[in-house]
Design a protein around this motif. Structure first.
Motif, PDB file in Angstrom:
ATOM      1  N   UNK A  38     -11.007  -5.899 -14.806  1.00 12.08           N
ATOM      2  CA  UNK A  38      -9.918  -5.034 -14.344  1.00 12.08           C
ATOM      3  C   UNK A  38      -9.467  -5.455 -12.938  1.00 12.08           C
ATOM      4  N   UNK A  39      -8.342  -6.163 -12.829  1.00 12.03           N
ATOM      5  CA  UNK A  39      -7.813  -6.514 -11.510  1.00 12.03           C
ATOM      6  C   UNK A  39      -6.785  -5.486 -11.026  1.00 12.03           C
ATOM      7  N   UNK A  40      -6.822  -5.190  -9.746  1.00 11.22           N
ATOM      8  CA  UNK A  40      -5.841  -4.283  -9.155  1.00 11.22           C
ATOM      9  C   UNK A  40      -5.593  -4.681  -7.704  1.00 11.22           C
ATOM     10  N   UNK A  41      -4.488  -4.194  -7.161  1.00 15.08           N
ATOM     11  CA  UNK A  41      -4.100  -4.544  -5.799  1.00 15.08           C
ATOM     12  C   UNK A  41      -3.886  -3.265  -4.993  1.00 15.08           C
ATOM     13  N   UNK A  42      -4.394  -3.281  -3.763  1.00 12.87           N
ATOM     14  CA  UNK A  42      -4.238  -2.138  -2.863  1.00 12.87           C
ATOM     15  C   UNK A  42      -3.556  -2.617  -1.584  1.00 12.87           C
ATOM     16  N   UNK A  43      -2.480  -1.931  -1.227  1.00 11.02           N
ATOM     17  CA  UNK A  43      -1.781  -2.181   0.032  1.00 11.02           C
ATOM     18  C   UNK A  43      -1.850  -0.908   0.854  1.00 11.02           C
ATOM     19  N   UNK A  44      -2.198  -1.052   2.145  1.00 11.57           N
ATOM     20  CA  UNK A  44      -2.342   0.115   3.012  1.00 11.57           C
ATOM     21  C   UNK A  44      -1.511  -0.062   4.281  1.00 11.57           C
ATOM     22  N   UNK A  45      -0.802   0.996   4.631  1.00 11.86           N
ATOM     23  CA  UNK A  45      -0.022   1.032   5.863  1.00 11.86           C
ATOM     24  C   UNK A  45      -0.466   2.254   6.667  1.00 11.86           C
ATOM     25  N   UNK A 103       8.094   6.980   5.998  1.00 11.98           N
ATOM     26  CA  UNK A 103       9.368   6.628   5.391  1.00 11.98           C
ATOM     27  C   UNK A 103       9.691   5.151   5.642  1.00 11.98           C
ATOM     28  N   UNK A 104       9.475   4.705   6.889  1.00 10.15           N
ATOM     29  CA  UNK A 104       9.739   3.302   7.230  1.00 10.15           C
ATOM     30  C   UNK A 104       8.884   2.375   6.378  1.00 10.15           C
ATOM     31  N   UNK A 105       7.592   2.641   6.232  1.00  5.69           N
ATOM     32  CA  UNK A 105       6.710   1.762   5.465  1.00  5.69           C
ATOM     33  C   UNK A 105       7.035   1.768   3.980  1.00  5.69           C
ATOM     34  N   UNK A 106       7.401   2.919   3.440  1.00  8.85           N
ATOM     35  CA  UNK A 106       7.810   2.961   2.033  1.00  8.85           C
ATOM     36  C   UNK A 106       9.058   2.103   1.825  1.00  8.85           C
ATOM     37  N   UNK A 107      10.024   2.230   2.716  1.00  9.87           N
ATOM     38  CA  UNK A 107      11.261   1.456   2.627  1.00  9.87           C
ATOM     39  C   UNK A 107      10.970  -0.034   2.804  1.00  9.87           C
ATOM     40  N   UNK A 108      10.172  -0.366   3.812  1.00  5.42           N
ATOM     41  CA  UNK A 108       9.797  -1.758   4.064  1.00  5.42           C
ATOM     42  C   UNK A 108       9.073  -2.350   2.857  1.00  5.42           C
ATOM     43  N   UNK A 109       8.167  -1.593   2.286  1.00 14.46           N
ATOM     44  CA  UNK A 109       7.407  -2.070   1.133  1.00 14.46           C
ATOM     45  C   UNK A 109       8.321  -2.326  -0.054  1.00 14.46           C
ATOM     46  N   UNK A 110       9.264  -1.439  -0.286  1.00 22.30           N
ATOM     47  CA  UNK A 110      10.142  -1.558  -1.438  1.00 22.30           C
ATOM     48  C   UNK A 110      11.128  -2.722  -1.279  1.00 22.30           C
ATOM     49  N   UNK A 111      11.793  -2.811  -0.129  1.00 20.91           N
ATOM     50  CA  UNK A 111      12.865  -3.787   0.031  1.00 20.91           C
ATOM     51  C   UNK A 111      12.411  -5.163   0.508  1.00 20.91           C
ATOM     52  N   UNK A 112      11.361  -5.237   1.308  1.00 22.37           N
ATOM     53  CA  UNK A 112      10.993  -6.514   1.909  1.00 22.37           C
ATOM     54  C   UNK A 112       9.621  -7.019   1.460  1.00 22.37           C
ATOM     55  N   UNK A 124       7.800  -6.087  -1.034  1.00 23.70           N
ATOM     56  CA  UNK A 124       7.613  -6.087  -2.482  1.00 23.70           C
ATOM     57  C   UNK A 124       7.593  -7.484  -3.080  1.00 23.70           C
ATOM     58  N   UNK A 125       8.442  -8.382  -2.576  1.00 26.91           N
ATOM     59  CA  UNK A 125       8.450  -9.761  -3.079  1.00 26.91           C
ATOM     60  C   UNK A 125       7.124 -10.457  -2.794  1.00 26.91           C
ATOM     61  N   UNK A 126       6.579 -10.229  -1.624  1.00 24.81           N
ATOM     62  CA  UNK A 126       5.293 -10.825  -1.276  1.00 24.81           C
ATOM     63  C   UNK A 126       4.188 -10.278  -2.175  1.00 24.81           C
ATOM     64  N   UNK A 127       4.221  -8.987  -2.428  1.00 25.02           N
ATOM     65  CA  UNK A 127       3.225  -8.372  -3.310  1.00 25.02           C
ATOM     66  C   UNK A 127       3.342  -8.918  -4.734  1.00 25.02           C
ATOM     67  N   UNK A 128       4.543  -9.213  -5.209  1.00 22.80           N
ATOM     68  CA  UNK A 128       4.723  -9.816  -6.532  1.00 22.80           C
ATOM     69  C   UNK A 128       4.104 -11.213  -6.577  1.00 22.80           C
ATOM     70  N   UNK A 129       4.265 -11.981  -5.499  1.00 19.25           N
ATOM     71  CA  UNK A 129       3.644 -13.314  -5.456  1.00 19.25           C
ATOM     72  C   UNK A 129       2.118 -13.199  -5.464  1.00 19.25           C
ATOM     73  N   UNK A 130       1.581 -12.231  -4.727  1.00 25.24           N
ATOM     74  CA  UNK A 130       0.134 -12.006  -4.752  1.00 25.24           C
ATOM     75  C   UNK A 130      -0.328 -11.650  -6.161  1.00 25.24           C
ATOM     76  N   UNK A 131       0.430 -10.814  -6.839  1.00 26.00           N
ATOM     77  CA  UNK A 131       0.091 -10.388  -8.204  1.00 26.00           C
ATOM     78  C   UNK A 131       0.084 -11.573  -9.159  1.00 26.00           C
ATOM     79  N   UNK A 132       1.114 -12.426  -9.076  1.00 25.36           N
ATOM     80  CA  UNK A 132       1.187 -13.603  -9.944  1.00 25.36           C
ATOM     81  C   UNK A 132       0.004 -14.534  -9.714  1.00 25.36           C
ATOM     82  N   UNK A 133      -0.369 -14.733  -8.464  1.00 24.20           N
ATOM     83  CA  UNK A 133      -1.525 -15.591  -8.138  1.00 24.20           C
ATOM     84  C   UNK A 133      -2.816 -14.986  -8.681  1.00 24.20           C
ATOM     85  N   UNK A 134      -2.938 -13.695  -8.590  1.00 12.09           N
ATOM     86  CA  UNK A 134      -4.149 -13.025  -9.064  1.00 12.09           C
ATOM     87  C   UNK A 134      -4.253 -13.083 -10.587  1.00 12.09           C
TER      88      UNK A 134
END
Length: 169
Positions: free
Chosen positions: A105-112, A121-130, A132-142
């Motif tokens: 079972x693989x999973x990813x945790x991001x903490x702000x 609000x800023x971190x939710x917005x930052x995570x969604x718009x900016x 998020x692409x980095x997190x997708x690359x981490x997911x693909x590698x995993x």
């Protein structure tokens, strides 16, 4: 005192974990194989490998065993990918035949860290718009690493991968 915004996702699409089943000779050898295999595949130090549980029940025949490990693959200051391996099996003490089930079972945790609602609000917005692409690359590698782990276990035990054949409607 600050709080933490915690975003957690399962890495595998459409399922919670991969399940491998084995029936044959000496299934308990998996207990010696998994820790070094995790360290080799994920290329992390042993301080990132956690043995959460390890049990043997020799009170009856067949002998039962259970083990659970987690490995942390820290990606950056905010994100870490975790892979949990759970093994449940039985083995006859005389002829060493038995069976086991392996859950990966693989999973990813991001903490702000945040201190007020504007930070949150800023971190939710930052995570969604900016971010998020980095997190997708981490997911693909995993996903690649988890597939490598699955293939190495299948190869070690001769577990054949079955193709899913569903009905088209």
């Amino acid at each position: 005192m600050g709080k933490t915004l915690r975003l957690m996702i399962d890495i595998l699409p459409h399922k919670h974990s991969k399940v491998l089943k084995y029936e044959g000779d000496h299934p308990s050898r998996i207990l010696k194989i998994v820790p070094p295999l995790l360290l080799k595949i994920f290329r992390v130090t042993s301080t990132n490998l956690f043995e959460d549980d390890f049990r043997w029940d020799r009170s009856g025949e067949p002998i039962e065993f259970f083990a659970m490990w987690r490995i942390r693959d820290k990606k950056d200051a905010r994100t870490a990918c975790w892979t949990k391996i759970k093994i449940l099996g039985t083995q006859n003490s005389k002829d060493k035949k038995g069976r086991m089930t392996i859950h990966i079972h693989p999973y990813m945790i991001t903490q702000f860290p945040y201190s007020n609602f504007l930070d949150k609000f800023f971190y939710r917005t930052y995570s969604y718009f900016f971010y998020g692409n980095q997190r997708r690359r981490y997911r693909e590698r995993e996903i690649i690493l988890v597939e490598r782990l699955e293939n190495d276990i299948r190869e070690e035990f001769g577990i054949v991968k079955r193709e899913h054949r569903g009905r088209m409607r």
